[in-house]
Design a protein around this motif. Structure first.
Motif, mmCIF file in Angstrom:
data_model
loop_
_atom_site.group_PDB
_atom_site.id
_atom_site.type_symbol
_atom_site.label_atom_id
_atom_site.label_comp_id
_atom_site.label_asym_id
_atom_site.label_seq_id
_atom_site.Cartn_x
_atom_site.Cartn_y
_atom_site.Cartn_z
ATOM 1 N N TYR A 291 -7.734 -29.379 -12.407
ATOM 2 C CA TYR A 291 -7.757 -30.819 -12.273
ATOM 3 C C TYR A 291 -8.954 -31.384 -13.020
ATOM 4 O O TYR A 291 -9.981 -30.738 -13.150
ATOM 5 N N THR B 1 -12.165 -29.033 -11.915
ATOM 6 C CA THR B 1 -12.079 -28.040 -10.855
ATOM 7 C C THR B 1 -10.766 -27.272 -10.967
ATOM 8 O O THR B 1 -9.767 -27.812 -11.452
ATOM 9 N N THR C 52 -9.464 -26.030 -8.214
ATOM 10 C CA THR C 52 -8.871 -26.187 -6.886
ATOM 11 C C THR C 52 -8.503 -27.651 -6.659
ATOM 12 O O THR C 52 -8.716 -28.497 -7.522
ATOM 13 N N THR C 53 -7.993 -27.965 -5.478
ATOM 14 C CA THR C 53 -7.596 -29.335 -5.169
ATOM 15 C C THR C 53 -8.736 -30.160 -4.592
ATOM 16 O O THR C 53 -8.516 -31.243 -4.057
ATOM 17 N N SER C 54 -9.966 -29.682 -4.709
ATOM 18 C CA SER C 54 -11.120 -30.470 -4.264
ATOM 19 C C SER C 54 -12.233 -30.379 -5.298
ATOM 20 O O SER C 54 -12.325 -29.423 -6.051
ATOM 21 N N ALA C 55 -13.059 -31.423 -5.323
ATOM 22 C CA ALA C 55 -14.192 -31.476 -6.246
ATOM 23 C C ALA C 55 -15.361 -32.112 -5.515
ATOM 24 O O ALA C 55 -15.170 -32.889 -4.577
ATOM 25 N N LEU C 56 -16.568 -31.808 -5.940
ATOM 26 C CA LEU C 56 -17.773 -32.343 -5.323
ATOM 27 C C LEU C 56 -18.513 -33.208 -6.337
ATOM 28 O O LEU C 56 -18.850 -32.746 -7.426
#
Length: 66
Positions: A1, A17, A19-23
């Motif tokens: 993503y 990222t 994955t399905t999350s980012a910081l």
């Protein structure tokens, strides 16, 4: 993503990222806006799914409110 952090139509930063999350860290927010984003503020983002065949897919725009 790939996640574009937007200031109007201008891309301030792009996060990537697998994955399905980012910081979006406080340090990154401070560099982009002068301070971390706080309660009552909002953040416009555009999210893209990446593909080895096509690259960036169609973006989805979202406004996050804190």
């Amino acid at each position: 993503y790939a996640i574009d952090i937007l200031d109007g139509s201008v891309v301030k930063r792009t996060l990537t990222t697998a994955t399905t999350s980012a910081l979006y860290t406080a340090a990154q927010q401070t560099a982009d806006w002068g301070a971390p984003i706080g309660p009552g503020q909002s953040l416009a983002i555009r999210i893209y799914q990446l593909s080895a065949l096509i690259g960036r897919g169609a973006g989805r725009s979202v406004t996050l409110t804190f």
